[in-house]
Scaffold this active site. Structure first.
Site: not given
Length: 396
Positions: A35, A354
């Site tokens: 991220r 996910g």
């Protein structure tokens, strides 16, 4: 779409909302910096223009309390490392210290503010809190796709204080373009693969994508609800009994939209839910009592492979077997191989949600597909046709 490419940040302080909700070990060291790496292009562009960057982020769920374990000070070294220069840190996100640190920031420098969620006002979407944050910068950039589905102070409310200087970051733009490619502008044939355990969590996605796709592959635990609805014997396999009529309704709607639906034709079954239990391969409509389906069989894998190799745009959300157990990971691995091969042949492939993202990372498919979404919930809501608050705030 207003992105940072439409603006020159020379001598401007860009207030950039990022998603640094990263996994950490017991020593609070970052274990996966994906991220952080994802926002580097946005930061680089602003600095190259001659601007400076103030990063806003959250970490974990401190629920409005200051807790050391959730302090962003623990990730500063990793952020500095990834962004390639020293990142300054201030132990507040609003107030005198934050204002002073922001005002002293020089061109070419980066400042990271303390965890936004140390204040309840962040998640409550408090306007006064958003206004205080807005005073720290000259322009607002949202590059946090992972939180774009939340109407929080820093993701949605703050944008109203920047009339002409609010933009999508490059990561956010890529995410939105990838979804648009599947739902609106993708080259046909378009194939969506929906896996995972429950039909109930995917109903709105299925209904929203049916007008856009040509093929729908349904796998994983949710497939058994469809198989039972069609009269199959599924033994002790996972099923949502109350969703049997809905499964038939979905198949009917798919027919109306001329969408071909592919369900597994065979399954790897087991007596117990563990890796070392006895297993065998059977017709998915004939699973004996006491046995449960835990993976797609060989015929299903071949059929899915044929569909995928003839697709030009692919959306993958959810595994088609219990890949966490090595003896039941074969179906999802075969699916990953098929998508990788199709991508190699020129198809555009988007992976999101996910469990699919976890699989892609764990088994090394990240470089073999076109795009892996960084936002699970945000991507799913986009696929459901909802306008995300973080997106609407920039567009409106």
């Amino acid at each position: 779409m207003k992105t940072i490419n439409d603006f020159n940040f020379k001598e401007k302080k860009a207030l950039v909302r990022v998603d640094f909700n990263v996994p950490q070990d017991n020593q609070l060291k970052v274990t996966d910096n994906t991220r952080i790496m994802a926002v580097k292009p946005t930061v680089d562009k602003i600095l190259k223009d001659g601007g400076s960057v103030i990063l806003m982020a959250h970490l974990g769920r401190p629920k409005g309390e200051v807790k050391d374990e959730f302090s962003l000070k623990h990730i500063v070294d990793e952020v500095s490392n990834v962004l390639g220069q020293e990142v300054k840190f201030v132990e507040e996100c609003v107030g005198e210290k934050a204002e002073q640190a922001a005002s002293e920031l020089k061109t070419g420098e980066i400042l990271l503010l303390e965890n936004l969620r140390f204040h309840n006002e962040e998640e409550n979407g408090d306007e006064a809190f958003a206004e205080k944050l807005s005073k720290l910068g000259d322009a607002y950039v949202n590059d946090a796709f992972g939180t774009a589905h939340r109407a929080h102070a820093s993701t949605a409310v703050i944008a109203q204080f920047f009339n002409s200087t609010k933009f999508f970051g490059l990561l956010m733009a890529k995410e939105l373009q990838a979804i648009d490619k599947v739902l609106k502008s993708g080259e046909k044939p378009i194939t969506a693969i929906l896996g995972g355990s429950k039909v109930s969590t995917k109903i709105t996605i299925i209904e929203n994508i049916l007008p856009a796709v040509d093929n729908l592959i349904i796998g994983g635990g949710m497939a058994f609800t469809f198989i039972k609805a069609l009269g199959g014997k599924i033994g002790n396999s996972l099923v949502e009994e109350d969703k049997l009529p809905l499964a038939l309704e979905i198949l009917g709607k798919a027919k109306e939209h001329n969408v071909k639906v592919y369900l597994p034709s065979d399954a790897i079954i087991a007596e117990d839910f563990n890796n070392d239990t006895e297993r065998k391969e059977v017709d998915i409509y004939e699973i004996p009592e006491g046995w449960m389906g835990l993976d797609a069989g060989m015929k299903s894998r071949d059929q899915f492979n044929d569909v995928l190799l003839n697709s030009r745009t692919i959306l993958w959300n959810g595994p088609i077997g219990v890949f966490e157990m090595s003896n039941f990971a074969g179906g999802t691995i075969a699916l990953g191989d098929s998508i990788a091969e199709a991508t190699k042949l020129g198809a555009f492939s988007l992976v999101g949600g996910g469990d699919s993202v976890a699989f892609v990372k764990q088994f090394g498919y990240g470089e073999k597909v076109s795009y892996v979404s960084t936002g699970g919930g945000a991507m799913l809501e986009s696929l459901e046709g909802l306008e995300l608050p973080g997106v609407a705030a920039i567009n409106n």
